[in-house]
Scaffold this motif. Structure first.
Motif, short mmCIF file in Angstrom:
data_model
loop_
_atom_site.label_atom_id
_atom_site.label_comp_id
_atom_site.label_asym_id
_atom_site.label_seq_id
_atom_site.Cartn_x
_atom_site.Cartn_y
_atom_site.Cartn_z
N LEU A 63 3.59 -4.91 8.62
CA LEU A 63 2.95 -3.74 9.22
C LEU A 63 2.51 -4.03 10.65
O LEU A 63 2.72 -3.23 11.57
N TRP A 64 1.89 -5.18 10.85
CA TRP A 64 1.37 -5.56 12.17
C TRP A 64 2.51 -5.73 13.16
O TRP A 64 2.44 -5.25 14.30
N LYS A 65 3.57 -6.40 12.72
CA LYS A 65 4.69 -6.70 13.62
C LYS A 65 5.46 -5.44 14.01
O LYS A 65 5.83 -5.26 15.19
N GLU A 66 5.70 -4.55 13.05
CA GLU A 66 6.54 -3.38 13.30
C GLU A 66 5.78 -2.20 13.92
O GLU A 66 6.36 -1.43 14.69
N GLU A 67 4.52 -2.06 13.57
CA GLU A 67 3.81 -0.86 14.00
C GLU A 67 2.51 -1.13 14.73
O GLU A 67 1.86 -0.19 15.20
N GLY A 68 2.12 -2.39 14.86
CA GLY A 68 0.91 -2.72 15.60
C GLY A 68 -0.34 -2.64 14.74
O GLY A 68 -0.32 -2.11 13.62
N PRO A 69 -1.45 -3.17 15.26
CA PRO A 69 -2.70 -3.21 14.48
C PRO A 69 -3.23 -1.83 14.12
O PRO A 69 -3.93 -1.67 13.11
N SER A 70 -2.93 -0.82 14.93
CA SER A 70 -3.45 0.52 14.63
C SER A 70 -2.89 1.07 13.32
O SER A 70 -3.51 1.93 12.69
N ALA A 71 -1.73 0.55 12.90
CA ALA A 71 -1.12 1.03 11.65
C ALA A 71 -2.01 0.72 10.45
O ALA A 71 -1.97 1.44 9.44
N LEU A 72 -2.81 -0.34 10.55
CA LEU A 72 -3.66 -0.73 9.44
C LEU A 72 -4.81 0.25 9.21
O LEU A 72 -5.46 0.21 8.16
N TRP A 73 -5.06 1.10 10.20
CA TRP A 73 -6.16 2.06 10.06
C TRP A 73 -5.68 3.49 9.93
O TRP A 73 -6.46 4.42 10.05
#
Length: 306
Positions: A63-73
């Motif tokens: 998730l972090w690699k493909e979509e960045g940290p904002s994806a986690l929220w």
């Protein structure tokens, strides 16, 4: 069941009491669910795409690699407001129904009262949650669908109409009703077990800190048991909302019987146990600060003990 005034602040079983319980449920459930949003994002993606997201550590990395940290929220607003509303209905109505059924079902066991009270409360709580959950799951698993509730609600309504918000209501009941009907009685009986067999003192004779400690232990036990029971329905809800299946039977067939119970179970245990514990802790803390006793038991228990 008679009304009592606790420390001269608020009358138990009054409208103010139920209002306080509802606010306590909103605050405790909304904040705890907001805090675990990254884990919830991963959990939903593991359920919808188990091949790509096949582990907690690797899933977060993807998730972090493909979509960045904002994806986690993604979906944080659905977690905060949706589960806040659900928590308010769940805790507020549980207190209401527990009083109601205790007065009506005087010859029935305490377990039966806890059971039907939690079921009755959860029915209303999930009706309130369902529209928020419909948008949240799509936001978390379909990055191009919407950014949050503000644009997600009108977009979902435009695509699927009012029925789109309640497509997952029955699976949601299938997930949350068993959870609540196990969680609340488990919490209540765990409180009894700890006070009677371990501490060997009445709740009223314990300090506030000790009471909150018992609340946390009972909440932890309730969360763990409820998670295992509700896991199959949780997988079905995610499958339906992401159009991996058109109905419950197809979802069960696609996922497989074993996977219904095991898929995403480790991360759900990681999530739900601490969340339920913190919810009960915050909820009872609000009660204590308002001059009320911590949760657990029926008023008739106090009569029988005196």
């Amino acid at each position: 069941m008679e009304k009592v005034v606790v420390e001269g602040r608020i009358e138990e079983f009054s409208m103010g009491y139920y209002g306080l319980c509802t606010v306590g449920g909103i605050l405790s459930a909304g904040t705890t669910h907001l805090a675990i949003t990254p884990f919830d994002v991963l959990k939903v993606n593991m359920q919808v795409n188990p091949v790509k997201y096949n582990g907690i550590s690797s899933g977060f990395h993807t998730l972090w690699k493909e979509e960045g940290p904002s994806a986690l929220w993604r979906g944080w607003s659905g977690k905060l407001f949706g589960y806040g509303v659900q928590g308010g209905f769940k805790f507020g109505f549980y207190e209401f129904f527990k009083k109601l059924y205790s007065d009506v079902l005087v010859d029935h066991s305490r377990s039966a009262i806890f059971f039907v009270s939690s079921a009755s409360a959860q029915v209303f709580a999930d009706v309130a949650l369902c529209p928020f959950e419909a948008v949240k799951v799509r936001v978390q698993t379909q990055p191009n669908f919407a950014k949050g509730l503000a644009d997600g609600f009108p977009k979902l309504y435009a695509f699927e109409g009012l029925s789109g918000f309640y497509k997952g209501l029955f699976p949601l009941w299938g997930r949350n009703l068993p959870f609540s009907m196990i969680m609340f009685p488990t919490f209540e009986h765990s409180m009894d077990l700890i006070y009677h067999n371990i501490i060997q003192r009445r709740k009223e004779d314990c300090s506030r800190a000790q009471q909150l400690g018992v609340t946390c232990l009972a909440g932890c036990a309730a969360g763990a048991v409820g998670t295992i029971i509700s896991n199959p329905a949780d997988n079905i809800v995610s499958s339906l909302y992401n159009k991996k299946a058109d109905n419950v039977l197809q979802a069960v067939k696609n996922i497989g019987l074993v996977n219904l119970f095991t898929r995403s179970l480790p991360i759900r245990i990681t999530l739900v146990g601490p969340v339920v514990t913190l919810q009960w802790f915050f909820y009872d803390t609000i009660k204590i600060l308002s001059g009320l006793p911590t949760s657990g038991g029926l008023r008739r228990d106090l009569k029988e003990a005196t």
